[in-house]
Design a protein around this motif. Sequence first.
Motif, PDB file in Angstrom:
ATOM      1  N   TYR A  55      -3.530   0.639  -3.022  1.00 25.94           N
ATOM      2  CA  TYR A  55      -2.590   0.697  -1.900  1.00 25.94           C
ATOM      3  C   TYR A  55      -2.996  -0.398  -0.919  1.00 25.94           C
ATOM      4  CZ  TYR A  55      -0.055   2.609   2.121  1.00 25.94           C
ATOM      5  OH  TYR A  55       0.763   2.775   3.208  1.00 25.94           O
ATOM      6  N   ASN A  60      -2.207  -9.982   1.409  1.00 29.72           N
ATOM      7  CA  ASN A  60      -1.343  -9.852   0.243  1.00 29.72           C
ATOM      8  C   ASN A  60      -2.162 -10.150  -0.999  1.00 29.72           C
ATOM      9  OD1 ASN A  60      -1.067 -12.802  -0.390  1.00 29.72           O
ATOM     10  ND2 ASN A  60      -0.131 -12.793   1.644  1.00 29.72           N
ATOM     11  N   MET A  72       2.209  -8.671  -4.014  1.00 27.93           N
ATOM     12  CA  MET A  72       2.158  -7.379  -3.337  1.00 27.93           C
ATOM     13  C   MET A  72       1.956  -7.667  -1.859  1.00 27.93           C
ATOM     14  SD  MET A  72      -0.226  -4.904  -5.731  1.00 27.93           S
ATOM     15  CE  MET A  72      -0.214  -3.570  -4.538  1.00 27.93           C
ATOM     16  N   GLU A  73       2.639  -6.892  -1.029  1.00 26.73           N
ATOM     17  CA  GLU A  73       2.537  -7.072   0.417  1.00 26.73           C
ATOM     18  C   GLU A  73       2.004  -5.800   1.059  1.00 26.73           C
ATOM     19  OE1 GLU A  73       6.640  -8.093   1.072  1.00 26.73           O
ATOM     20  OE2 GLU A  73       6.200 -10.231   0.881  1.00 26.73           O
ATOM     21  N   ASP A  76       2.413  -1.877   0.019  1.00 24.68           N
ATOM     22  CA  ASP A  76       2.783  -1.698  -1.391  1.00 24.68           C
ATOM     23  C   ASP A  76       1.654  -0.991  -2.135  1.00 24.68           C
ATOM     24  OD1 ASP A  76       4.988  -3.256  -0.784  1.00 24.68           O
ATOM     25  OD2 ASP A  76       4.389  -4.961  -2.024  1.00 24.68           O
ATOM     26  N   ILE A  78       0.436   0.054  -6.422  1.00 28.38           N
ATOM     27  CA  ILE A  78       0.675  -0.061  -7.855  1.00 28.38           C
ATOM     28  C   ILE A  78      -0.195   0.969  -8.564  1.00 28.38           C
ATOM     29  CG2 ILE A  78      -1.076  -1.884  -8.176  1.00 28.38           C
ATOM     30  CD1 ILE A  78       0.931  -3.127 -10.270  1.00 28.38           C
ATOM     31  N   ILE A 120       5.233  -1.866  -9.011  1.00 22.98           N
ATOM     32  CA  ILE A 120       4.898  -1.934  -7.589  1.00 22.98           C
ATOM     33  C   ILE A 120       5.887  -1.074  -6.812  1.00 22.98           C
ATOM     34  CG2 ILE A 120       4.751  -3.433  -5.565  1.00 22.98           C
ATOM     35  CD1 ILE A 120       3.864  -5.664  -7.462  1.00 22.98           C
ATOM     36  N   TYR A 121       5.348  -0.220  -5.962  1.00 19.81           N
ATOM     37  CA  TYR A 121       6.162   0.627  -5.086  1.00 19.81           C
ATOM     38  C   TYR A 121       5.971   0.156  -3.652  1.00 19.81           C
ATOM     39  CZ  TYR A 121       6.711   3.526  -9.153  1.00 19.81           C
ATOM     40  OH  TYR A 121       7.032   3.967 -10.410  1.00 19.81           O
ATOM     41  N   LYS A 122       7.002   0.317  -2.835  1.00 19.21           N
ATOM     42  CA  LYS A 122       7.014  -0.218  -1.481  1.00 19.21           C
ATOM     43  C   LYS A 122       7.268   0.857  -0.424  1.00 19.21           C
ATOM     44  CE  LYS A 122       8.378  -4.822  -2.872  1.00 19.21           C
ATOM     45  NZ  LYS A 122       7.181  -5.459  -2.363  1.00 19.21           N
TER      46      LYS A 122
END
Length: 143
Positions: A55, A60, A72-73, A76, A78, A120-122
């Motif tokens: 997380y 980034n 990834m920012e 985000d 994974i 990747i989830y945001k």
Amino acid sequence: MIIKSQAYYMYLDPNASNVNLREKFVSVNCAGIHKADRTFVSENPTGREDFYIQYLMGGNMRTVSDGKLVKMEEGDFILYYPHTPYYYEGSEASYYYWVHFTGSETLRLCQSCQLENGKIYKPGPRKRLVSTFERMFQDFIIR
């Protein structure tokens, strides 16, 4: 706030924390915070025995998702399933929470939450997620 890298392990030997424990429902093998002090690359072509979540809290990173190198920012996350090869790189400004977990019901739990392997989830920065990680750290400290 000063962020420092920290790691918490179920076993005294960190190498013993890469396990798939089928006799437990869900169990955290290890967890922590990685605060980079320089650019870095991490690659594991065979993956781990357990599930792995990152997380991203600051900076980034670039990681491979769906066969492509993507950014990834902050905010985000994974999830890598067991035996999933992974590659990621970050800058000196990167810091992220991480957790490795296992258990007989872990796959079913991830699937019921519709969490796919290597996606990747945001959700964005969330105080509740941070407090959950910090509670995990506390549990490791007090055992």
